[in-house]
Design a protein around this motif. Sequence first.
Motif, PDB file in Angstrom:
ATOM      1  N   ARG A  26      35.829  35.615  45.647  1.00 33.03           N
ATOM      2  CA  ARG A  26      37.231  35.629  45.209  1.00 33.03           C
ATOM      3  C   ARG A  26      38.134  36.189  46.300  1.00 33.03           C
ATOM      4  O   ARG A  26      39.229  35.661  46.544  1.00 33.03           O
ATOM      5  CB  ARG A  26      37.355  36.447  43.928  1.00 33.03           C
ATOM      6  CG  ARG A  26      36.608  35.864  42.744  1.00 33.03           C
ATOM      7  CD  ARG A  26      36.456  36.868  41.614  1.00 33.03           C
ATOM      8  NE  ARG A  26      37.756  37.275  41.088  1.00 33.03           N
ATOM      9  CZ  ARG A  26      37.999  38.460  40.546  1.00 33.03           C
ATOM     10  NH1 ARG A  26      37.043  39.390  40.497  1.00 33.03           N
ATOM     11  NH2 ARG A  26      39.200  38.738  40.078  1.00 33.03           N
ATOM     12  N   SER A  27      37.670  37.217  46.991  1.00 31.57           N
ATOM     13  CA  SER A  27      38.466  37.806  48.072  1.00 31.57           C
ATOM     14  C   SER A  27      38.650  36.816  49.215  1.00 31.57           C
ATOM     15  O   SER A  27      39.750  36.698  49.780  1.00 31.57           O
ATOM     16  CB  SER A  27      37.792  39.082  48.589  1.00 31.57           C
ATOM     17  OG  SER A  27      37.758  40.071  47.592  1.00 31.57           O
ATOM     18  N   THR A  38      42.272  39.688  45.353  1.00 30.71           N
ATOM     19  CA  THR A  38      41.051  39.316  44.622  1.00 30.71           C
ATOM     20  C   THR A  38      41.323  39.142  43.136  1.00 30.71           C
ATOM     21  O   THR A  38      40.820  38.206  42.499  1.00 30.71           O
ATOM     22  CB  THR A  38      39.972  40.383  44.828  1.00 30.71           C
ATOM     23  OG1 THR A  38      39.763  40.564  46.240  1.00 30.71           O
ATOM     24  CG2 THR A  38      38.658  39.989  44.171  1.00 30.71           C
ATOM     25  N   THR A  84      32.787  38.770  43.537  1.00 30.87           N
ATOM     26  CA  THR A  84      33.971  39.461  44.046  1.00 30.87           C
ATOM     27  C   THR A  84      34.271  39.083  45.488  1.00 30.87           C
ATOM     28  O   THR A  84      35.424  38.810  45.839  1.00 30.87           O
ATOM     29  CB  THR A  84      33.786  40.982  43.919  1.00 30.87           C
ATOM     30  OG1 THR A  84      33.537  41.301  42.550  1.00 30.87           O
ATOM     31  CG2 THR A  84      35.035  41.720  44.388  1.00 30.87           C
ATOM     32  N   GLU A  85      33.267  39.053  46.349  1.00 31.44           N
ATOM     33  CA  GLU A  85      33.514  38.731  47.755  1.00 31.44           C
ATOM     34  C   GLU A  85      33.988  37.288  47.915  1.00 31.44           C
ATOM     35  O   GLU A  85      34.790  36.983  48.814  1.00 31.44           O
ATOM     36  CB  GLU A  85      32.275  38.980  48.597  1.00 31.44           C
ATOM     37  CG  GLU A  85      31.095  38.059  48.282  1.00 31.44           C
ATOM     38  CD  GLU A  85      29.873  38.358  49.125  1.00 31.44           C
ATOM     39  OE1 GLU A  85      29.781  37.830  50.248  1.00 31.44           O
ATOM     40  OE2 GLU A  85      29.005  39.124  48.648  1.00 31.44           O
TER      41      GLU A  85
END
Length: 399
Positions: free
Chosen positions: A80-81, A97, A77-78
């Motif tokens: 993608r962000s 994201t 997730t981080e």
Amino acid sequence: MINEKYRELLKGKSIIREQSEYAAALGKEIGYENVFDYSLGNPSVPVPPEYTRVLSKLLTEENPVSIHGYSPSLGITEVRSKVADSLNSRFGMKYDTRHIFMTSGAAGALAHALRCVTKPGDEVLTFAPFFPEYHQYVGQTGAALKVIPADTDTFQINFEALLDNLNPNVQAVLINTPNNPSGIVYSKDTILKLCSILRDKQEEYGHDIFLISDEPYREIVFGGEESVYISKFYDNCLSCYSFSKSLSLPGERIGYIAVNPKATEADIIAVICGQISRGIGHNCPASSVQLAVAEILEKTSDLTVYETNGELLYKALVRLGFQVVKPGGTFYIFPKALEEDAAAFCLKARKYNLILVPSDNFGVSGYFRMAYCIDTEKVLRSIEALERFVKAEYGPPLL
């Protein structure tokens, strides 16, 4: 029993790989330093030192269970962000994201994107010259790939042929700029015209036409050229990126799909890609590599050697009488062969330890590709071999 579909594919082995394998075998005989291998687009410059430092720190200082564990299906997730934030900063987009799906390179991105917006029986258009594996990426979805003939004067888009081939069965258009194999960068005018045509056809046909943008060479553009970020100009755009070329990481297999936030059902396309992964076993790229590239998203390897090599080859080819459109980026050049049969031309070149790739599989006959991601010193020696080849086989150039 072996699946006959895949047995049949054995008859269509990649000519690029065949030439590369020949070059490797020849290298064992005469020393690879004496083989002028222009077959494979394998980056020849090292990764940025920042990548090595980041990866080393991750491996030695971070929790090994998290570093080496499965990533979430859509990617960490981080990471993608951070990808979304970087694209927004560079190109004035509004990704979040949820619009980013991490993949195993551009090939993985294309495999997911094509499955996401087509179904068996649909048509996908692409423009010659094109990367031969597009046949597999599209064909494995059950859709049909239709190739728009090339404008060999410029290798920009042949719009007359495009209009002749657009029809209600077309669900996606697959575009590659900067282009493999021609090295051409589509101009802003070309992109704007393409987007305008597709918007008109969406309205006429009453359904979406997705533009799938294959962008692994986005950072490799030469002086004076502009590499247009296509999603800025077309809402239904899926940008398929790879770090293989920009960071010289082809063996790490890391890339992403960026879904234009204005695209139809943009908020669920990445989630759908996660479901596609369940069926094709192409999910969860290496966690350590995701985390490492996320720290250097706007760094590149030293790519200047490619422009140097391209300029040297372009001048030499013109001097030797070849017709060739000057590349605006990538590390490819695509001259017209000195005879109609490009395969025969490339076979003759082998006698001079020149390993070239004939153009037929790229959707254009009578040309050849040179992947000049090799040392400049070797490029210079190869020009001498090219001169001997041309003089011995075809005579002096008619200037």
